[in-house]
Motif scaffolding. Structure first.
Motif, short mmCIF file in Angstrom:
data_model
loop_
_atom_site.label_atom_id
_atom_site.label_comp_id
_atom_site.label_asym_id
_atom_site.label_seq_id
_atom_site.Cartn_x
_atom_site.Cartn_y
_atom_site.Cartn_z
N GLN A 187 0.91 -1.04 0.10
CA GLN A 187 0.06 0.08 -0.05
C GLN A 187 0.66 1.16 0.11
O GLN A 187 0.57 2.27 -0.63
N ALA A 188 2.04 1.39 0.76
CA ALA A 188 2.91 2.36 0.74
C ALA A 188 3.48 2.47 -0.65
O ALA A 188 3.72 3.68 -1.21
N ILE A 189 3.92 1.45 -1.24
CA ILE A 189 4.25 1.61 -2.81
C ILE A 189 3.43 2.28 -3.54
O ILE A 189 3.71 2.99 -4.61
N LEU A 193 3.42 5.28 -6.59
CA LEU A 193 2.90 4.95 -7.88
C LEU A 193 1.59 5.97 -8.19
O LEU A 193 1.84 6.35 -9.45
N ALA A 194 0.92 6.17 -7.42
CA ALA A 194 -0.37 7.27 -7.47
C ALA A 194 0.12 8.51 -7.05
O ALA A 194 -0.68 9.57 -7.34
N LYS A 195 1.46 8.86 -6.93
CA LYS A 195 2.01 10.10 -6.74
C LYS A 195 1.33 10.94 -5.45
O LYS A 195 1.25 11.95 -5.56
N ALA A 199 8.17 9.48 -1.90
CA ALA A 199 8.87 8.28 -2.01
C ALA A 199 8.47 7.26 -0.80
O ALA A 199 7.50 7.32 0.05
N GLN A 200 8.98 6.00 -0.71
CA GLN A 200 8.75 5.20 0.08
C GLN A 200 10.06 4.69 0.84
O GLN A 200 11.10 4.49 0.49
N TYR A 201 9.95 4.29 2.22
CA TYR A 201 10.98 4.14 3.11
C TYR A 201 10.70 2.57 3.53
O TYR A 201 9.70 2.30 4.29
N ARG A 217 9.61 0.37 -12.58
CA ARG A 217 8.80 1.49 -12.57
C ARG A 217 9.21 2.28 -11.38
O ARG A 217 9.18 3.78 -11.32
N VAL A 218 9.89 1.71 -10.39
CA VAL A 218 10.42 2.48 -9.42
C VAL A 218 11.92 1.94 -9.10
O VAL A 218 12.33 0.96 -9.87
#
Length: 287
Positions: A187-189, A193-195, A199-201, A217-218
């Motif tokens: 869900q965090a990533i 993706l949905a902007k 970023a994700q940590y 894609r990331v």
């Protein structure tokens, strides 16, 4: 007895007498063997949304933790029933006797060691993931200032980000980090993706898996090892029987080479005996 027998048919009288005679006998049954050949089932809590450690594949649990725990208990004639549970509910579930143990890529910390016992089994650090086509390419903690960072709820990641925000951002007159917490790592990533997040940590191994799964894609742009740690298998405080059973099974896997094979298969890092000794001594001292 003679009067009663006269009033009954010869056959019925005979049956009655036989029955009473049987009731008068004391039958001694053989003692039951307390050691069953049937494999014991061990309930293990795990958040099945955290590849490569644990995830669902064809509706079945899969991943490093799943393979490891299954083999650990196989050495003592037991099978594992994995119970999919969100990360923040794992230790409360263990304390509430919903599981016999927990494995879910969980960091060993002094705070956790106050509540539970933990058996070291891997080491890692954290990484920052962004969209590959993003102009934002954070490398070190200061680069997170003023940004919205998505991460997993119930893990140590929100606390780490808030610590970075306080020490590396606010203390230096920079904008604070906005921490967005999600129940699961996917869900965090997805927020990235949905902007909905810059970023994700996340755990480095998990981040690497996400990059591969999303066909680049990331990407991981961070170069800093934020908070290196050792992860542990979790058992209830004082449950020495389960602790020793898991520890013994893990040592047998290390001796046979099965542990190293799994580490290699899932692209993880095994801590050395000295690293475990030093890390655990520090964590236990603080707890």
């Amino acid at each position: 007895m003679h009067v009663l027998t006269k009033r009954l048919s010869p056959l019925l009288a005979m049956l009655l007498v036989s029955g009473l005679t049987a009731c008068g006998k004391t039958e001694v049954s053989a003692p039951k063997d307390t050691k069953s050949d049937v494999a014991q089932v061990i309930k293990v809590g795990s958040d099945m949304t955290f590849p490569p450690f644990e995830y669902m594949l064809d509706n079945k649990p899969a991943g490093f933790d799943i393979d490891l725990m299954s083999e650990i208990f196989k050495t003592s004639n037991a099978t594992v029933d994995f119970v999919d549970t969100r990360f923040s509910n794992l230790i409360p579930g263990l304390e509430g006797n919903k599981f016999d143990a927990v494995i879910s890529g969980m960091y060993i910390t002094p705070e956790r060691l106050m509540k539970v016992d933990m058996i070291p089994y891997f080491k890692s650090t954290e990484s920052v993931v962004v969209l590959s086509d993003s102009a934002y390419k954070p490398k070190v903690r200061d680069d997170l200032c003023g940004k919205t960072i998505a991460t997993q709820k119930g893990s140590l990641f929100p606390d780490q980000l808030n610590k970075i925000s306080k020490e590396s951002c606010i203390a230096k007159g920079k904008a604070a980090i906005t921490v967005r917490e999600f129940d699961t790592s996917p869900q965090a990533i997805q927020a990235v993706l949905a902007k909905a997040a810059d970023a994700q940590y996340d755990d480095t191994s998990v981040a690497k898996t996400a990059v591969k799964k999303l066909n680049n894609r990331v990407e991981i742009t961070s170069t800093e090892q934020f908070f290196p740690f050792i992860g542990g298998i979790v058992v209830r405080k004082g449950d020495t029987a389960t602790y020793n059973r898991i520890q013994d099974g893990l040592e047998k896997m290390k001796a046979s080479g099965e542990y190293d094979a799994l580490i290699k298969k899932y692209d993880l890092i095994a801590p050395t005996a000295d690293e475990i000794k030093t890390f655990m001594a520090q964590a236990q001292k603080k707890s």
